[in-house]
Design a protein around this motif. Structure first.
Motif, PDB file in Angstrom:
ATOM      1  N   UNK A 193      34.319  12.639  15.780  1.00 39.39           N
ATOM      2  CA  UNK A 193      35.134  11.606  16.581  1.00 39.39           C
ATOM      3  C   UNK A 193      34.700  10.701  17.806  1.00 39.39           C
ATOM      4  N   UNK A 194      33.861  11.538  18.537  1.00 41.44           N
ATOM      5  CA  UNK A 194      33.264  10.929  19.767  1.00 41.44           C
ATOM      6  C   UNK A 194      32.221   9.561  19.024  1.00 41.44           C
ATOM      7  N   UNK A 195      31.503   9.941  17.882  1.00 44.26           N
ATOM      8  CA  UNK A 195      30.794   8.928  17.433  1.00 44.26           C
ATOM      9  C   UNK A 195      31.634   7.934  16.532  1.00 44.26           C
ATOM     10  N   UNK A 213      22.257   4.426  20.007  1.00 48.61           N
ATOM     11  CA  UNK A 213      22.953   4.394  18.782  1.00 48.61           C
ATOM     12  C   UNK A 213      23.929   3.184  18.711  1.00 48.61           C
ATOM     13  N   UNK A 214      24.708   2.945  20.004  1.00 48.04           N
ATOM     14  CA  UNK A 214      25.730   1.970  20.053  1.00 48.04           C
ATOM     15  C   UNK A 214      24.870   0.677  19.955  1.00 48.04           C
ATOM     16  N   UNK A 215      23.815   0.379  20.449  1.00 45.37           N
ATOM     17  CA  UNK A 215      23.017  -0.820  20.538  1.00 45.37           C
ATOM     18  C   UNK A 215      22.476  -1.184  19.008  1.00 45.37           C
ATOM     19  N   UNK A 229      23.538  12.467  20.135  1.00 43.54           N
ATOM     20  CA  UNK A 229      23.393  11.843  18.770  1.00 43.54           C
ATOM     21  C   UNK A 229      22.488  10.779  18.918  1.00 43.54           C
ATOM     22  N   UNK A 230      21.463  10.395  17.899  1.00 39.60           N
ATOM     23  CA  UNK A 230      20.456   9.624  18.056  1.00 39.60           C
ATOM     24  C   UNK A 230      20.340   8.868  16.607  1.00 39.60           C
ATOM     25  N   UNK A 231      19.779   7.513  16.598  1.00 38.32           N
ATOM     26  CA  UNK A 231      19.190   7.150  15.245  1.00 38.32           C
ATOM     27  C   UNK A 231      17.881   7.700  14.716  1.00 38.32           C
ATOM     28  N   UNK A 232      18.028   8.388  13.541  1.00 36.16           N
ATOM     29  CA  UNK A 232      16.956   9.121  12.832  1.00 36.16           C
ATOM     30  C   UNK A 232      16.176   8.133  11.886  1.00 36.16           C
ATOM     31  N   UNK A 233      16.929   7.086  11.210  1.00 32.26           N
ATOM     32  CA  UNK A 233      16.201   6.303  10.454  1.00 32.26           C
ATOM     33  C   UNK A 233      17.165   4.745  10.276  1.00 32.26           C
ATOM     34  N   UNK A 234      16.534   3.936  10.258  1.00 30.51           N
ATOM     35  CA  UNK A 234      16.994   2.528  10.100  1.00 30.51           C
ATOM     36  C   UNK A 234      16.742   1.928   8.819  1.00 30.51           C
ATOM     37  N   UNK A 235      17.392   1.747   7.915  1.00 29.51           N
ATOM     38  CA  UNK A 235      16.851   1.310   6.685  1.00 29.51           C
ATOM     39  C   UNK A 235      16.809  -0.153   6.898  1.00 29.51           C
ATOM     40  N   UNK A 258      19.624  -4.632   9.944  1.00 25.28           N
ATOM     41  CA  UNK A 258      19.283  -3.608   9.196  1.00 25.28           C
ATOM     42  C   UNK A 258      20.249  -3.129   8.060  1.00 25.28           C
ATOM     43  N   UNK A 259      19.562  -2.422   7.133  1.00 25.89           N
ATOM     44  CA  UNK A 259      20.636  -2.105   5.909  1.00 25.89           C
ATOM     45  C   UNK A 259      21.446  -1.132   5.990  1.00 25.89           C
ATOM     46  N   UNK A 260      21.027   0.207   6.693  1.00 29.85           N
ATOM     47  CA  UNK A 260      21.930   1.305   7.152  1.00 29.85           C
ATOM     48  C   UNK A 260      21.105   2.073   8.277  1.00 29.85           C
ATOM     49  N   UNK A 261      22.310   2.888   8.984  1.00 29.21           N
ATOM     50  CA  UNK A 261      21.671   3.731  10.002  1.00 29.21           C
ATOM     51  C   UNK A 261      21.932   5.059   9.670  1.00 29.21           C
ATOM     52  N   UNK A 262      20.947   6.063   9.716  1.00 29.20           N
ATOM     53  CA  UNK A 262      21.165   7.409   9.550  1.00 29.20           C
ATOM     54  C   UNK A 262      21.224   8.014  10.961  1.00 29.20           C
ATOM     55  N   UNK A 263      22.140   9.032  11.275  1.00 28.36           N
ATOM     56  CA  UNK A 263      22.207   9.396  12.544  1.00 28.36           C
ATOM     57  C   UNK A 263      22.049  10.989  12.647  1.00 28.36           C
ATOM     58  N   UNK A 264      21.691  11.721  13.506  1.00 30.98           N
ATOM     59  CA  UNK A 264      21.762  13.001  13.710  1.00 30.98           C
ATOM     60  C   UNK A 264      21.444  13.530  15.139  1.00 30.98           C
ATOM     61  N   UNK A 265      21.529  14.730  15.142  1.00 31.80           N
ATOM     62  CA  UNK A 265      21.252  15.234  16.477  1.00 31.80           C
ATOM     63  C   UNK A 265      19.716  15.320  17.239  1.00 31.80           C
ATOM     64  N   UNK A 266      19.430  15.011  18.462  1.00 31.51           N
ATOM     65  CA  UNK A 266      18.301  14.869  19.060  1.00 31.51           C
ATOM     66  C   UNK A 266      17.562  16.635  18.701  1.00 31.51           C
ATOM     67  N   UNK A 267      16.381  16.474  19.054  1.00 37.46           N
ATOM     68  CA  UNK A 267      15.862  17.930  18.915  1.00 37.46           C
ATOM     69  C   UNK A 267      16.519  19.136  19.770  1.00 37.46           C
ATOM     70  N   UNK A 268      16.798  18.780  21.094  1.00 38.72           N
ATOM     71  CA  UNK A 268      17.407  19.656  21.945  1.00 38.72           C
ATOM     72  C   UNK A 268      18.847  19.767  21.726  1.00 38.72           C
ATOM     73  N   UNK A 269      19.414  19.068  20.680  1.00 38.09           N
ATOM     74  CA  UNK A 269      20.860  18.906  20.392  1.00 38.09           C
ATOM     75  C   UNK A 269      21.901  18.487  21.557  1.00 38.09           C
TER      76      UNK A 269
END
Length: 149
Positions: A115-117, A11-13, A38-44, A24-35
């Protein structure tokens, strides 16, 4: 970080590439499968050329909105472009998406990890918290931004 959900290094990279290289145009972030992180889910894609008008550059906003599910939480990072009397401006926005239809557990996880993100993503001054798509009306956001300029 009360939630225990860590921000994955990817995510930081990706954010660094987004901010510096503008590849890239945008980043959509969310939780990994096992929660566990936080990971990148979509890179626009960044489709508009650098010298395009603000309206053309902002067309990716609608695409990013489509990536925000109606019943789950997400985070997003995107540039917003607007015109002022001094010329063109661009600012990075951090969006926390927690729709009313998401489970309470997911909304709490989103809130406690935000806040961590935000701290991991250096250089963001603009934050939006949204519970419905009308909270993310681009024209209203730009109007609010330019009103004080």
């Amino acid at each position: 970080m009360a939630s225990g959900v860590k921000v994955d290094n990817s995510v930081i990279e990706k954010f660094h590439e987004f901010k510096i290289k503008k590849n890239c145009g945008y980043l959509v972030l969310g939780f990994s499968e096992d929660i566990s992180k936080i990971v990148v889910l979509k890179e626009g894609q960044n489709k508009a050329p650098q010298n395009a008008p603000a309206n053309d550059k902002n067309k990716k906003w609608a695409e990013m909105l489509e990536e925000l599910p109606e019943n789950d939480v997400r985070y997003a990072v995107i540039d917003i472009f607007y015109e002022t009397s001094e010329g063109s401006r661009a600012e990075i926005y951090f969006i926390s998406w927690a729709p009313d239809s998401a489970t309470i557990k997911r909304k709490m996880l989103c809130a406690s990890s935000k806040d961590a993100l935000k701290n991991a993503l250096q250089g963001i001054r603009n934050h939006l918290q949204a519970t419905c798509k009308s909270d993310l009306d681009l024209a209203a956001i730009i109007s609010e931004k330019t009103k004080s300029k």
